[in-house]
Design an enzyme around this catalytic site. Structure first.
Site, PDB file in Angstrom:
ATOM      1  N   ASP A  21     -57.423 130.809  54.193  1.00 19.15           N
ATOM      2  CA  ASP A  21     -58.176 130.391  55.387  1.00 19.15           C
ATOM      3  C   ASP A  21     -57.333 129.701  56.461  1.00 19.15           C
ATOM      4  OD1 ASP A  21     -60.080 131.254  53.608  1.00 19.15           O
ATOM      5  OD2 ASP A  21     -61.060 129.326  53.369  1.00 19.15           O
ATOM      6  N   LYS A  82     -65.091 135.651  53.565  1.00 21.65           N
ATOM      7  CA  LYS A  82     -65.885 134.976  52.542  1.00 21.65           C
ATOM      8  C   LYS A  82     -66.734 133.888  53.173  1.00 21.65           C
ATOM      9  CE  LYS A  82     -62.310 131.597  51.191  1.00 21.65           C
ATOM     10  NZ  LYS A  82     -63.012 130.354  51.534  1.00 21.65           N
ATOM     11  N   CYS A 118     -61.662 124.470  50.184  1.00 17.72           N
ATOM     12  CA  CYS A 118     -61.405 125.834  49.727  1.00 17.72           C
ATOM     13  C   CYS A 118     -60.193 125.941  48.808  1.00 17.72           C
ATOM     14  CB  CYS A 118     -61.265 126.761  50.929  1.00 17.72           C
ATOM     15  SG  CYS A 118     -62.808 126.934  51.862  1.00 17.72           S
TER      16      CYS A 118
END
Length: 203
Positions: A21, A82, A118
């Site tokens: 990310d 996601k 994350c």
């Protein structure tokens, strides 16, 4: 938690890099984002030279944008969109199962943001599925240094190896006689950028 020292080794052909990310909308709010990106770029370049397979995810890319262009992810699997915090989605699970010569890797090198969300959730999932995890501290961050450091401490407590980008690169090389040593050495002439890490006695 006692950790088997033999499992701290990284081997070509049995290791993959996960890039979590590293997206455009985060660039202005993440602590030392430019610095962790620069260190991540060096690690990605080294992994390309050493043929370490890579995988990229992006959290809600419609809202948060795509991976920053300063990271060359052209050789990576993905990016996989996601919404769950862990990178270990059903789609990623399927890809990982054949990432290393049609087999799953033994070890995952983990970089990205946010360290306490994350990245940590990914580390937990990977450890629960039997992977050795090498979290690269100078390539991971959060909006605050406090969240970042405490996340690194928690990841160590669940058996992750807390590493730096150069540490990981040298583990992958293993020997100055490695056929690609001189190519990788060029990347290492400039030291990694200091990203404000201050280790407590518990990390």
């Amino acid at each position: 938690m006692a950790v088997n020292a033999a499992k701290a080794i990284l081997k070509q052909g049995k290791t993959a890099l996960f890039i979590c990310d590293m997206q455009e909308k985060f660039s202005k709010i993440i602590f030392e984002f430019d610095k962790i990106t620069k260190n991540s770029s060096k690690l990605i370049q080294a992994c390309k030279i050493l043929n370490v397979p890579m995988l990229v995810t992006e959290q809600h890319p419609k809202g948060l944008g795509h991976t920053v262009p300063s990271l060359d992810i052209s050789a990576a699997k993905g990016p996989f969109a996601k919404t769950q915090f862990s990178m270990y989605t059903p789609e990623v699970k399927q890809v990982v199962s054949t990432m290393c010569d049609s087999k799953p890797p033994e070890s995952i090198i983990l970089v990205g943001i946010e360290c306490h969300v994350c990245v940590e959730n990914t580390a937990i999932d990977l450890r629960n599925h039997g992977f050795e995890v090498h979290t690269v501290a100078d390539c991971c961050s959060s909006r605050t240094q406090e969240d970042r450091l405490l996340a690194l401490e928690r990841m160590k407590q669940i058996g992750c190896h807390i590493a730096t980008s150069e540490n990981v690169i040298f583990k992958l090389l293993g020997d100055a006689m490695h056929t690609d040593f001189k190519k990788v050495q060029k990347l290492l002439l400039e030291p990694s950028v200091y990203t404000g890490l201050v280790y407590s006695s518990k990390i």
